[in-house]
Design a protein around this motif. Structure first.
Motif, short mmCIF file in Angstrom:
data_model
loop_
_atom_site.label_atom_id
_atom_site.label_comp_id
_atom_site.label_asym_id
_atom_site.label_seq_id
_atom_site.Cartn_x
_atom_site.Cartn_y
_atom_site.Cartn_z
N VAL A 101 0.84 -1.20 0.00
CA VAL A 101 0.00 0.00 0.00
C VAL A 101 0.87 1.25 0.00
N PHE A 102 1.87 1.25 0.88
CA PHE A 102 2.80 2.39 0.95
C PHE A 102 3.49 2.59 -0.40
N GLY A 103 3.96 1.49 -0.99
CA GLY A 103 4.67 1.57 -2.26
C GLY A 103 3.81 2.11 -3.38
N GLU A 104 2.55 1.68 -3.43
CA GLU A 104 1.64 2.13 -4.47
C GLU A 104 1.36 3.63 -4.33
N MET A 105 1.20 4.08 -3.07
CA MET A 105 0.98 5.51 -2.85
C MET A 105 2.22 6.32 -3.22
N ALA A 106 3.39 5.78 -2.90
CA ALA A 106 4.63 6.46 -3.26
C ALA A 106 4.78 6.54 -4.78
N LYS A 107 4.42 5.44 -5.45
CA LYS A 107 4.53 5.37 -6.91
C LYS A 107 3.67 6.44 -7.58
N LYS A 108 2.53 6.74 -6.96
CA LYS A 108 1.63 7.74 -7.52
C LYS A 108 1.98 9.16 -7.08
N GLY A 109 3.06 9.28 -6.31
CA GLY A 109 3.53 10.60 -5.91
C GLY A 109 2.86 11.16 -4.67
N TYR A 110 2.17 10.30 -3.90
CA TYR A 110 1.45 10.79 -2.73
C TYR A 110 2.28 10.78 -1.45
N ILE A 111 3.46 10.15 -1.49
CA ILE A 111 4.31 10.06 -0.30
C ILE A 111 5.51 10.98 -0.48
N TYR A 112 5.80 11.80 0.52
CA TYR A 112 6.98 12.65 0.44
C TYR A 112 7.53 12.91 1.84
N LYS A 113 8.78 13.35 1.89
CA LYS A 113 9.39 13.73 3.16
C LYS A 113 9.60 15.24 3.17
N GLY A 114 9.21 15.86 4.28
CA GLY A 114 9.35 17.31 4.33
C GLY A 114 9.45 17.82 5.75
N LEU A 115 9.97 19.05 5.87
CA LEU A 115 10.06 19.72 7.16
C LEU A 115 8.80 20.54 7.34
N LYS A 116 7.96 20.13 8.25
CA LYS A 116 6.70 20.82 8.49
C LYS A 116 6.35 20.72 9.96
N PRO A 117 5.59 21.70 10.46
CA PRO A 117 5.12 21.57 11.84
C PRO A 117 4.02 20.52 11.93
N VAL A 118 4.14 19.64 12.89
CA VAL A 118 3.14 18.59 13.11
C VAL A 118 2.83 18.54 14.60
N TYR A 119 1.73 17.88 14.92
CA TYR A 119 1.46 17.62 16.34
C TYR A 119 2.62 16.79 16.88
N TRP A 120 3.20 17.28 17.95
CA TRP A 120 4.33 16.56 18.54
C TRP A 120 4.04 16.34 20.02
N SER A 121 4.28 15.12 20.46
CA SER A 121 4.05 14.79 21.86
C SER A 121 5.39 14.66 22.58
N PRO A 122 5.76 15.66 23.38
CA PRO A 122 7.01 15.53 24.15
C PRO A 122 6.98 14.32 25.08
N SER A 123 5.79 13.97 25.58
CA SER A 123 5.70 12.82 26.49
C SER A 123 5.93 11.50 25.77
N SER A 124 5.61 11.44 24.46
CA SER A 124 5.84 10.24 23.66
C SER A 124 7.09 10.35 22.81
N GLU A 125 7.62 11.58 22.72
CA GLU A 125 8.79 11.87 21.89
C GLU A 125 8.54 11.44 20.45
N SER A 126 7.36 11.78 19.95
CA SER A 126 7.01 11.34 18.61
C SER A 126 5.98 12.28 18.01
N ALA A 127 5.96 12.30 16.66
CA ALA A 127 4.90 13.01 15.96
C ALA A 127 3.60 12.25 16.14
N LEU A 128 2.48 12.97 16.02
CA LEU A 128 1.17 12.36 16.15
C LEU A 128 0.31 12.77 14.96
#
Length: 918
Positions: free
Chosen positions: A167-194
């Motif tokens: 599924v991930f690969g098919e979405m990437a193939k169609k150009g829907y997956i990308y990596k970027g620097l953007k503000p996201v919900y971040w949980s300091p208590s989980s140390e992860s994006a949400l």
């Protein structure tokens, strides 16, 4: 002679007391032995498929009432569909990746992650997840939920992970997956994006500050002695400020107060004046927001510019109309910052501590920094007002602690290129309740890109390699290879092997001329896991198909599973993964409060089943308006248990009075009395109404229809007067066989109709029906309504009679309270009906004494002729007196014929005839 021995009393081994906590496990053992799920599937295998796809509960902890509500509703539907022309396989599933399992190991199991490799820690997570699955599986089975429990889908299984990579690969193939620097919900208590679905809102007390930014370059519009006023509830983001946003079409005022000048949106001048308690405010100048564009202000804390920009997101709902803009800490801030070429400054680390990019505050936890930053603003005379407010604030749904917006490099699924397809898919889906369509449509319309990466250990790795130039590599070859590796070894292989051992053999790429590759270490959002189930389950398994006919989950899943499933499915196939979506509310306590251990108002399913039984829980689910929030408490369950008792007693009466009956003794409909045909008409209406309600998922309508049928049509009327025939008459008496014919039809139909809801009790009843060949009611179809000639006329007539009978019963009750009579069989009634009612009474061929359950009856005159003491009703006046004669020792009817037969001096003529003949 012992006359009681001559009565044909009910005989059945079906116990009056359900004793469900003890009996249900025995019934479930029988289901296990006969492999009932497999037998149902074999019986229905050539039918059209109906797929209810199970949304996976999270494998951690005991099930709660929300779980019970959800699984039981699904079971109602699946059981009904398999009894109504469909093959309805049900494959339960579990969501098994994510933070709660990591936390359970580190906190509850005291696992020291620092002593383990990522692969070793993940192995412990897997073992724990399977333990939780096993525990929850037994609890779900105890609810009586039928499914392929030995072959569930689990998101950590290799075949599931392999399909997720596809599924991930098919979405990437169609150009829907990308990596970027953007503000996201971040949980300091989980140390992860949400993701948005992992956010819940709770009240939080925050500092509310107004800050003045001195104008540095007014571009000929503003003078240098003016301050632009911003408002924020996150003082810790001030070090990240790079600009101020204004709305191009709003009017802004320069106001002068005590020799100082401030810029505020004109519409907010009055509110700001009140907030600051200003006196003698003078408006110096008014300008449009567009005129302020590109003015440069000075950052209040640092030697840094703050650019004035025009943005459509600015409103006058609160604040000053001049919006503090930190591109590293807000979505709108980021978007406008990109438009104006600002950098993305984020001076907060993954644990929530200020970095060296916030000079003067480095090392402070962001929430603690609020005070220090506010004090510094006051020191430099930039703080115009400080107060505190309580407002709704985003929290991590797992840790229950506040989140922040934080710009980091993340993987995103962009939906902008197929947003219109998503909205079309929402429109093409059937939504119950109907408002679900609007809710999800608006979410899809308004949502931004989906952050799918997480900085955790326990999850499906993002299958991306990096070349020597640091750019990501995602190709059909790498995706297929990783998918096959995961199918063979599971996703842990990603952490057990180096990149060179994960890359396809002989793989080359222009970004790595020396053949050196590295791998991504982030994992996928768990919503991508479960959102891929349409392919990892519906396509992976031969017994299922995509799209599913129905998804059924709680209303919180509009932003969760309904949403993520839609996004991945439309991205991959262009279509929704479901034809229909049904949602239910939350389980609350008896007073409508959220259940909480601290309050002590939690109703635990296992406790209910141990005390009352699973069928009581199932009947409760059927009784509530589940599309809204539902209430449950000990008192509510006791009321449900009372309804269950009445239904069970009805079954016991039906079984007991068919002990000497076989289907070949049933009479043809045309040979039945009119009252018997009336009951068949009512039974047919129940069958039609119940089946229609099942089709429309209206289970409360079934609950009330069955309850009313058992208590009103049957218990209070038909079964009540039928005892005088069933117990008293000879075994082959035609009237008795007529009633048994109706009871036979009713028993079979009622057992089948309630089988999806009262799954244990229906099978228990079925096992006591001697004239059925199937070993379980689950292996038969729903009943068909039986044709009755002149059904409409019969129903109209007898409904009128039932209304009259109610009046008679009320009159008898009054007479009983006045001590005129004792039991109704000691009574004789004289009726003075109006003309219409008189015609009705004269048209009834059945014994009116039997139907009214009295010993004497006569029509004594017209309505106007009734004596003064008569009780008056709308259609009849009634006089209740005592019946003449003696009480028959056998049937308890008061009769003048008692003693007529000298050989049977203590019984009436009817009973003497029966006793003598038999």
């Amino acid at each position: 002679m012992e006359y009681k021995d001559t009565l044909l009393m009910p005989k059945t081994d079906f116990p009056m007391r359900g004793n469900l906590p003890h009996r249900e496990p025995q019934i479930q053992e029988k289901w296990e032995e006969m492999n009932i799920y497999k037998k149902v599937q074999e019986r229905t295998k050539d039918r059209p498929l109906f797929i209810l796809h199970d949304g996976p509960p999270y494998a951690n902890g005991d099930i709660h009432m929300g779980h019970a509500l959800n699984k039981i509703l699904k079971d109602f539907i699946v059981r009904y569909k398999s009894m109504s022309g469909f093959c309805a396989p049900y494959v339960p599933g579990w969501d098994t990746h994510g933070l709660p399992i990591e936390t359970a190991l580190t906190k509850n199991k005291k696992v020291n992650r620092k002593e383990l490799t990522v692969a070793e820690f993940r192995k412990l997570c897997e073992e724990y997840a399977y333990e939780q699955v096993d525990s929850q599986r037994e609890q779900f089975k105890r609810l009586g939920v039928r499914g392929d429990w030995e072959n569930p889908y689990i998101t950590l299984k290799p075949e599931y992970e392999a399909q997720q990579i596809k599924v991930f690969g098919e979405m990437a193939k169609k150009g829907y997956i990308y990596k970027g620097l953007k503000p996201v919900y971040w949980s300091p208590s989980s140390e992860s994006a949400l993701a948005e679905a992992e956010i819940e809102y709770q009240d939080k007390r925050s500092a509310s500050i107004y800050v003045g930014f001195n104008v540095k370059d007014g571009k000929g519009v503003l003078e240098g002695d003016v301050q632009i006023v911003i408002w924020t509830t996150t003082p810790w983001t001030i070090p990240a400020n790079l600009g101020i946003s204004v709305h191009p079409d709003l009017e802004y005022s320069v106001v002068e107060v005590s020799g100082k000048k401030f810029v505020v949106a004109t519409d907010l001048v009055e509110a700001v004046t009140k907030e600051f308690e200003w006196d003698n405010v003078a408006t110096v100048k008014k300008v449009k927001g567009l005129q302020l564009e590109n003015i440069v202000a000075k950052h209040p804390l640092y030697d840094r510019d703050s650019l004035v920009m025009c943005g459509e997101h600015v409103t006058t709902d609160a604040g000053t109309g001049c919006v503090h803009t930190a591109p590293g800490h807000g979505e709108d801030d980021f978007i406008i910052g990109q438009k104006y070429g600002l950098s993305v400054l984020c001076p907060v680390d993954e644990k929530g501590y200020m970095t060296k990019e916030a000079p003067g505050f480095e090392g402070l936890f962001y929430d603690e920094a609020n005070k220090s930053i506010t004090e510094k603003l006051k020191e430099v005379d930039a703080l115009l007002k400080l107060s505190f407010i309580k407002h709704s604030y985003p929290h991590d749904w797992r840790t229950k602690k506040p989140t922040i917006f934080r710009a980091t490099a993340q993987w995103f699924a962009s939906i902008k290129d197929f947003r219109s397809d998503l909205m079309d898919a929402v429109k093409e889906t059937k939504w119950v309740p109907a408002w679900g369509e609007t809710r999800l449509f608006n979410m899809v319309r308004d949502r931004g890109d989906w952050c799918i990466s997480r900085q955790r250990a326990w999850g499906v790795p993002i299958p991306v390699f990096y070349g020597e130039d640091g750019l990501p590599i995602i190709t059909d070859e790498t995706i297929d290879h990783v998918s096959n590796l995961f199918r063979e070894h599971g996703s842990n292989v990603w952490f057990e092997r180096d990149a060179k051992d994960l890359i396809p053999k002989g793989f080359t790429h222009e970004s790595s001329p020396n053949g050196i590759f590295t791998k991504e270490t982030d994992i996928m959002d768990v919503w991508f896991d479960s959102g891929s189930s349409h392919q990892a389950v519906l396509v992976e398994r031969d017994d299922l198909q995509r799209p599913a006919d129905l998804y059924l989950e709680g209303s919180d899943q509009y932003r969760g599973w309904f949403n993520s499933s839609l996004s991945t499915a439309v991205a991959v196939t262009g279509k929704a993964p479901y034809k229909g979506v049904l949602s239910h509310g939350f389980a609350l306590d008896g007073e409508g409060r959220k259940m909480s251990k601290s309050i002590g108002n939690v109703v635990v399913p296992s406790k209910v089943m141990n005390q009352l039984g699973a069928d009581i829980l199932r009947l409760w689910v059927a009784s509530v308006d589940y599309q809204s929030d539902v209430r449950v408490s000990d008192n509510i369950l006791k009321q449900v248990a009372e309804v269950y008792r009445k239904i069970r007693n009805t079954f016991r009466f039906l079984l007991g009075n068919l002990a000497d009956f076989t289907p070949d003794q049933a009479l043809d409909v045309k040979d039945l009395r009119e009252v018997d045909r009336y009951m068949l008409v009512k039974l047919n209406k129940l069958i039609s109404k119940t089946k229609a309600s099942y089709e429309n998922y209206e289970f409360a309508a079934i609950f009330h229809a069955v309850h009313n049928f058992c208590t009103i049509e049957l218990s209070s009327f038909y079964l009540d007067f039928a005892k005088d025939v069933l117990y008293i008459e000879a075994v082959d008496n035609k009237e008795r066989r007529a009633i048994q014919t109706v009871l036979y039809e009713t028993l079979l139909a009622l057992t089948k109709l309630v089988a999806p809801i009262l799954s244990h009790t229906a099978d228990e009843v079925w096992s006591h029906i001697e004239f059925v060949s199937e070993e379980s009611v689950q292996l038969v179809d729903m009943p068909e309504a039986r044709e009755v000639d002149q059904a409409e006329e019969i129903e109209t007539k007898w409904d009128s009679f039932m209304s009259l009978r109610d009046d008679v019963l009320k009159a008898l009750e009054v007479a009983r309270n006045d001590k005129v009579i004792g039991k109704s069989l000691s009574a004789s009634i004289s009726l003075y009906p109006n003309e219409k009612t008189k015609q009705l009474l004269e048209s009834v061929e059945e014994s009116l004494k039997q139907l009214f359950i009295v010993s004497g009856f006569e029509i004594s005159g017209n309505y106007e002729d009734a004596p003064e003491q008569a009780q008056s009703f709308g259609q009849v006046k009634i006089v209740v007196g005592t019946a003449e004669g003696k009480t028959c020792e056998r049937c308890w009817v008061v009769s003048t014929t008692v003693g007529v037969n000298s050989k049977q001096p203590t019984v009436c003529e009817r009973c003497a005839s029966v006793v003598t003949t038999n």
